[in-house]
Design a protein around this motif. Structure first.
Motif, PDB file in Angstrom:
ATOM      1  N   TYR A 107       0.858  -1.201   0.000  1.00  0.00           N
ATOM      2  CA  TYR A 107       0.000   0.000   0.000  1.00  0.00           C
ATOM      3  C   TYR A 107       0.888   1.243   0.000  1.00  0.00           C
ATOM      4  N   PHE A 108       0.653   2.175   0.981  1.00  0.00           N
ATOM      5  CA  PHE A 108       1.719   3.132   1.249  1.00  0.00           C
ATOM      6  C   PHE A 108       2.336   2.718   2.572  1.00  0.00           C
ATOM      7  N   ALA A 109       3.597   2.323   2.535  1.00  0.00           N
ATOM      8  CA  ALA A 109       4.269   1.886   3.753  1.00  0.00           C
ATOM      9  C   ALA A 109       4.382   3.088   4.684  1.00  0.00           C
ATOM     10  N   THR A 167      -8.692  11.271   8.959  1.00  0.00           N
ATOM     11  CA  THR A 167      -8.124  10.673   7.743  1.00  0.00           C
ATOM     12  C   THR A 167      -8.257  11.633   6.561  1.00  0.00           C
ATOM     13  N   ALA A 168      -7.537  11.321   5.501  1.00  0.00           N
ATOM     14  CA  ALA A 168      -7.628  12.132   4.282  1.00  0.00           C
ATOM     15  C   ALA A 168      -9.014  12.030   3.674  1.00  0.00           C
ATOM     16  N   SER A 169      -9.642  10.870   3.814  1.00  0.00           N
ATOM     17  CA  SER A 169     -10.996  10.719   3.270  1.00  0.00           C
ATOM     18  C   SER A 169     -11.900  11.792   3.863  1.00  0.00           C
ATOM     19  N   ALA A 209      -7.352   9.305  -9.303  1.00  0.00           N
ATOM     20  CA  ALA A 209      -7.596   9.873  -7.967  1.00  0.00           C
ATOM     21  C   ALA A 209      -8.014   8.763  -7.000  1.00  0.00           C
ATOM     22  N   HIS A 210      -7.818   9.023  -5.723  1.00  0.00           N
ATOM     23  CA  HIS A 210      -8.161   8.015  -4.710  1.00  0.00           C
ATOM     24  C   HIS A 210      -9.682   7.880  -4.573  1.00  0.00           C
ATOM     25  N   SER A 211     -10.108   6.663  -4.274  1.00  0.00           N
ATOM     26  CA  SER A 211     -11.552   6.390  -4.173  1.00  0.00           C
ATOM     27  C   SER A 211     -12.224   7.232  -3.081  1.00  0.00           C
ATOM     28  N   ALA A 262      -6.987  17.766  -7.623  1.00  0.00           N
ATOM     29  CA  ALA A 262      -5.733  17.271  -8.217  1.00  0.00           C
ATOM     30  C   ALA A 262      -5.049  16.383  -7.186  1.00  0.00           C
ATOM     31  N   THR A 263      -4.287  15.419  -7.666  1.00  0.00           N
ATOM     32  CA  THR A 263      -3.576  14.545  -6.724  1.00  0.00           C
ATOM     33  C   THR A 263      -2.071  14.727  -6.867  1.00  0.00           C
ATOM     34  N   VAL A 264      -1.426  14.948  -5.756  1.00  0.00           N
ATOM     35  CA  VAL A 264       0.038  14.973  -5.716  1.00  0.00           C
ATOM     36  C   VAL A 264       0.449  13.686  -5.014  1.00  0.00           C
ATOM     37  N   THR A 266      -0.403   9.980  -6.506  1.00  0.00           N
ATOM     38  CA  THR A 266      -1.566   9.090  -6.629  1.00  0.00           C
ATOM     39  C   THR A 266      -1.256   7.736  -5.982  1.00  0.00           C
ATOM     40  N   THR A 267      -2.314   7.040  -5.647  1.00  0.00           N
ATOM     41  CA  THR A 267      -2.138   5.814  -4.866  1.00  0.00           C
ATOM     42  C   THR A 267      -1.485   4.697  -5.690  1.00  0.00           C
ATOM     43  N   SER A 268      -1.873   4.584  -6.936  1.00  0.00           N
ATOM     44  CA  SER A 268      -1.300   3.491  -7.734  1.00  0.00           C
ATOM     45  C   SER A 268       0.176   3.710  -8.034  1.00  0.00           C
ATOM     46  N   VAL A 291      -6.227  19.875  -3.388  1.00  0.00           N
ATOM     47  CA  VAL A 291      -5.112  18.993  -3.745  1.00  0.00           C
ATOM     48  C   VAL A 291      -5.043  17.841  -2.744  1.00  0.00           C
ATOM     49  N   ASP A 292      -5.128  16.629  -3.262  1.00  0.00           N
ATOM     50  CA  ASP A 292      -4.973  15.452  -2.405  1.00  0.00           C
ATOM     51  C   ASP A 292      -3.490  15.073  -2.402  1.00  0.00           C
ATOM     52  N   ALA A 293      -2.793  15.553  -1.355  1.00  0.00           N
ATOM     53  CA  ALA A 293      -1.375  15.205  -1.189  1.00  0.00           C
ATOM     54  C   ALA A 293      -1.241  14.344   0.064  1.00  0.00           C
ATOM     55  N   VAL A 320      -2.730  16.702   3.646  1.00  0.00           N
ATOM     56  CA  VAL A 320      -1.515  15.897   3.821  1.00  0.00           C
ATOM     57  C   VAL A 320      -1.702  15.060   5.090  1.00  0.00           C
ATOM     58  N   ASN A 321      -1.229  13.821   5.016  1.00  0.00           N
ATOM     59  CA  ASN A 321      -1.408  12.907   6.152  1.00  0.00           C
ATOM     60  C   ASN A 321      -0.086  12.673   6.886  1.00  0.00           C
ATOM     61  N   PRO A 322       0.150  13.334   8.003  1.00  0.00           N
ATOM     62  CA  PRO A 322       1.347  12.967   8.780  1.00  0.00           C
ATOM     63  C   PRO A 322       1.329  11.497   9.197  1.00  0.00           C
ATOM     64  N   HIS A 323       0.149  10.873   9.239  1.00  0.00           N
ATOM     65  CA  HIS A 323       0.134   9.440   9.604  1.00  0.00           C
ATOM     66  C   HIS A 323       0.593   8.561   8.448  1.00  0.00           C
ATOM     67  N   LYS A 324       0.822   9.168   7.286  1.00  0.00           N
ATOM     68  CA  LYS A 324       1.350   8.347   6.197  1.00  0.00           C
ATOM     69  C   LYS A 324       2.884   8.374   6.179  1.00  0.00           C
ATOM     70  N   TRP A 325       3.444   9.579   6.066  1.00  0.00           N
ATOM     71  CA  TRP A 325       4.897   9.586   5.813  1.00  0.00           C
ATOM     72  C   TRP A 325       5.619  10.605   6.701  1.00  0.00           C
TER      73      TRP A 325
HETATM   74  N1  PLP Z   1      -5.585   9.979  -0.907  1.00  0.00           N
HETATM   75  C1  PLP Z   1      -4.556   9.239  -1.331  1.00  0.00           C
HETATM   76  C2  PLP Z   1      -3.731   9.733  -2.488  1.00  0.00           C
HETATM   77  C3  PLP Z   1      -4.259   8.035  -0.716  1.00  0.00           C
HETATM   78  O1  PLP Z   1      -3.237   7.288  -1.166  1.00  0.00           O
HETATM   79  C4  PLP Z   1      -5.044   7.600   0.368  1.00  0.00           C
HETATM   80  C5  PLP Z   1      -4.743   6.324   1.051  1.00  0.00           C
HETATM   81  O2  PLP Z   1      -3.795   5.644   0.770  1.00  0.00           O
HETATM   82  C6  PLP Z   1      -6.110   8.400   0.773  1.00  0.00           C
HETATM   83  C7  PLP Z   1      -6.353   9.579   0.117  1.00  0.00           C
HETATM   84  C8  PLP Z   1      -6.997   7.985   1.920  1.00  0.00           C
HETATM   85  O3  PLP Z   1      -6.303   8.105   3.117  1.00  0.00           O
HETATM   86  P1  PLP Z   1      -7.012   7.919   4.529  1.00  0.00           P
HETATM   87  O4  PLP Z   1      -6.850   6.492   4.902  1.00  0.00           O
HETATM   88  O5  PLP Z   1      -6.270   8.846   5.446  1.00  0.00           O
HETATM   89  O6  PLP Z   1      -8.440   8.302   4.377  1.00  0.00           O
END
Ligand code: PLP
Length: 510
Positions: A107-109, A167-169, A209-211, A262-264, A266-268, A291-293, A320-325
Motif C-alpha cells: 500500500y503506502f508503507a 483521515t484524508a478521506s 484519484a483516490h476512491s 488534483a492529486t500529488v 496518486t495511490t497506484s 489537492v490530495d497530497a 496531507v497525512n502525517p500518519h502516512k509519511w
Molecule cells: N488519498 C490518497 C492519495 C491516498 O493514497 C489515500 C490512502 O492511501 C487516501 C487519500 C486515503 O487516506 P485515509 O486512509 O487517510 O483516508
C-alpha cells in the motif's frame, strides 16, 4: 519466538510477584498498578520493535480465527492485567499485520515512531474532547502551532490555515463541502434534493484519484453523476486539456463545475498531477482547487523535493497525512485551506449548551467539521516534529527516496523485470517480464499477470516481506512502497532477493 521473548522481558521487568488483583470495587486501577503495567507495556513495546523482524509481516491467520478463540460474551467479573497481557501475546499479536515491520512495503508503507507513540499515550491520559476552545485550550492552540510549523516546513502559502481530522478521506470530504458552500446555492439551508432550481454540481478528478474523493462526493449528496474522471497521460498525470474540455462541456449543458481535485502522489503510482497547469483552469472558471497530497505532501519537507507542490501555493485547500509519511501514529490528517470561513459556514452550529463568552475570539474545532468532540491529535504531531526536527524528518524521507531509486535501478538493469511507471518519490511500480520467443501478445499479457500475482503471493507468504499490487494500463503491476522509519538498504535488498527467488522457482516450474 518474539512472543516468548516479550513474555520473558515482561517477567524480568516485573520483579514484583505476579498480581492476581482485579479492578477495585469502585474507581480506577490504582496508581501503583497503573505504574507497574504501564512500565511493563512500554518495555513490551520497546521489545516488540527490537524483535519485530522475527514476526511474519502479514498476519498468518485465517478469517474468523481470532474471533473463534475469544469468548463471545464479556467477563462478568474483571480480570487481572496479567491474563489480559498474556492474551495479547497469545492471541492478538499473531493476528496483527505488522505495519511497523521494516519489510512492510505494501500500500503506502508507513510507520509510527517513539515520540509519536508517547504522544498518543499522553493523549489517552488527558482524554480531552476538543469540542470548544475551553474544553481543551491546549489541543486548540497546539493544533494551530504544530500546523503552522508543518505549513512552513512544506513551504505552503502563509494564507493557508490548517485543521486536523482523522483521515484524508474525511479531510477531502470537508474540503469539497466548503467548496460547495462557496457555490452560493443555499445548500446548507435547503439541501439538494427536490430542487428543480439547482443544476448538477460537478467535481473533476483524474482517473487515478483516490476512491475517497468519490466517496466524499457520494456522502455530500453530489452523486456519482456529478463526478468527472479525467483521463491521464502516459505518466498517469491528469490531462489539463481534457479537464478544460470537460468543464466547457458541462457549462454548455447548464451544469455548475465547482471543484477540481488534483492529486500529488496518486495511490497506484505516486504520479503528480500538473497543478501549475490546472490552476489557470480553476481561475478561469472560478472553481475550488483541492489537492490530495495525503501521501506525497510530507515529501515537501525535503527542500529539494518541494517542487512536488509547485502550483499548490495557489490551491484553495490541500490535504496531507502525517500518519502516512511523517512518522506520526494513525490517525492524523491535516487539511490546509485559505477559506476557513467557508468551512465554518458549512459546519458551524452552536447550540445554547455550547455557547461560551470567548467564542468570538478563539478557534473551536467543532465549528469546522461534522465531529463535535475531537481527539488531541496535535500533541503527537508536535512531539514528532520537535523530536526529529525539520532536518531529521527530511533526512528520513530523503533516504526512503534514495532506496526507491536504488531498487528501481536494479529493476532497470535486469532483463527479467521492467518499470511500469516513473519513480518520483519512494514508490516503485514494476513487474517481472521474462520473455518467451514468438508468444502472442494476448497470451503473454495473461501469463505475466498470473506470474506477477504468483510472485507477490509467494513472497508475502514467506512472512519476510509484504508488498501489494495495482493495475496499470490493464497490466498487473507490483508496487514497492518505502516509508517505514526502520527500513534500511538491507531490507530492500532482501525483498529484491526474495522476488528473484520466487521468479526463479516459478520459471523452473514452467
Ligand atoms: N488519498 C490518497 C492519495 C491516498 O493514497 C489515500 C490512502 O492511501 C487516501 C487519500 C486515503 O487516506 P485515509 O486512509 O487517510 O483516508
Amino acid at each position: 519466538m518474539l512472543r516468548r521473548c516479550v513474555r520473558r522481558k515482561i517477567r524480568s521487568v516485573s520483579k514484583q510477584q505476579p498480581s492476581s488483583a482485579t479492578a477495585p470495587p469502585l474507581g480506577d486501577m490504582t496508581s501503583d498498578e497503573f505504574r507497574r503495567y504501564g512500565h511493563e507495556l512500554v518495555d513490551w513495546i520497546a521489545d516488540y520493535f527490537d524483535h519485530i523482524e522475527e514476526l511474519p509481516v502479514l498476519a498468518p491467520v485465517e478469517p474468523g480465527e481470532l474471533k473463534s478463540k475469544l469468548p463471545s460474551a464479556p467477563p462478568e467479573k474483571g480480570e487481572p492485567m496479567e491474563s489480559i497481557i498474556k492474551d495479547i501475546d497469545r492471541l492478538i499479536v499473531p493476528a496483527v499485520t505488522h505495519w511497523c515491520h521494516p519489510s512492510f512495503f505494501a500500500y503506502f508503507a508507513t510507520s509510527t515512531s517513539g515520540p509519536g507513540i508517547l504522544g498518543e499515550l499522553l493523549t489517552a491520559a488527558f482524554d480531552n474532547k476538543g469540542i470548544l476552545w475551553r474544553t481543551s485550550p491546549a489541543s486548540a492552540e497546539l493544533e494551530e502551532v504544530a500546523l503552522e510549523w508543518l505549513r512552513q516546513m512544506m513551504g505552503l502559502d502563509a494564507g493557508m490555515t490548517g485543521i486536523i481530522y482523522d483521515t484524508a478521506s474525511v479531510s477531502s470530504m470537508h474540503a469539497i463541502a466548503a467548496a460547495r458552500e462557496g457555490v452560493e446555492q443555499r445548500i446548507r439551508e435547503e439541501g439538494m434534493s427536490g430542487r428543480p432550481d439547482l443544476p448538477l454540481l460537478c467535481v473533476y478528478i483524474s482517473e487515478h484519484a483516490h476512491s475517497s474523493i468519490e466517496k466524499g462526493v457520494i456522502t455530500l449528496g453530489l452523486g456519482q453523476r456529478g463526478l468527472r474522471k479525467i483521463p491521464t497521460d502516459k505518466d498517469f498525470r491528469m490531462d489539463p486539456n481534457a479537464l478544460a474540455a470537460a468543464i466547457e462541456e458541462d457549462k454548455r449543458n447548464g451544469f455548475i463545475p465547482f471543484c477540481i481535485v488534483a492529486t500529488v502522489g496518486t495511490t497506484s503510482t505516486s504520479s503528480i498531477d500538473p497543478v501549475k497547469e490546472i490552476v489557470p483552469i480553476c481561475e478561469e472558471h472560478t472553481m475550488w482547487l483541492h489537492v490530495d497530497a495525503a501521501y506525497a505532501g510530507s515529501a515537501a519537507v525535503v527542500p529539494e523535493l518541494r517542487y512536488i507542490l509547485d502550483g499548490c501555493q495557489r490551491a484553495d485547500s490541500i490535504v496531507v497525512n502525517p500518519h502516512k509519511w511523517l512518522f506520526t501514529p494513525f490517525d492524523c490528517s491535516v487539511l490546509y485551506t485559505r477559506h476557513m470561513d467557508l468551512l465554518g459556514r458549512a459546519f458551524s452550529l452552536v447550540p445554547e449548551y455550547l455557547r461560551t463568552p470567548e467564542q468570538a475570539n478563539v478557534r473551536s474545532g467543532s465549528d469546522y467539521g461534522i465531529q463535535l468532540g475531537r481527539r488531541f491529535r496535535a500533541l503527537k504531531l508536535w512531539m514528532v516534529i520537535r523530536y526529529f526536527g525539520h532536518e531529521g524528518l527530511a533526512a528520513r524521507i530523503r533516504e526512503h527516496c534514495r532506496l526507491a531509486r536504488l531498487f528501481a535501478s536494479w529493476i532497470q538493469e535486469s532483463p527479467q523485470w521492467e518499470l511500469m511507471a516513473p519513480t518520483p518519490l519512494a514508490l516503485v511500480c514494476f513487474r517481472a517480464c521474462p520473455t518467451i520467443e514468438g508468444e502472442p501478445e494476448e497470451i503473454r499479457s495473461k501469463r505475466l499477470d498470473a506470474l506477477n500475482e504468483a510472485i507477490m503471493h509467494g513472497v508475502n507468504a514467506t512472512g519476510k516481506a509484504l508488498f501489494s499490487h495495482t493495475k496499470l494500463n490493464d497490466k498487473l503491476t507490483l508496487r514497492l512502497s518505502i516509508g517505514n522509519i526502520r527500513t534500511t538498504e538491507r531490507h530492500v535488498r532482501q525483498v529484491w532477493e526474495l522476488m528473484n527467488e520466487q521468479l526463479g522457482l516459478l520459471e523452473n516450474l514452467r
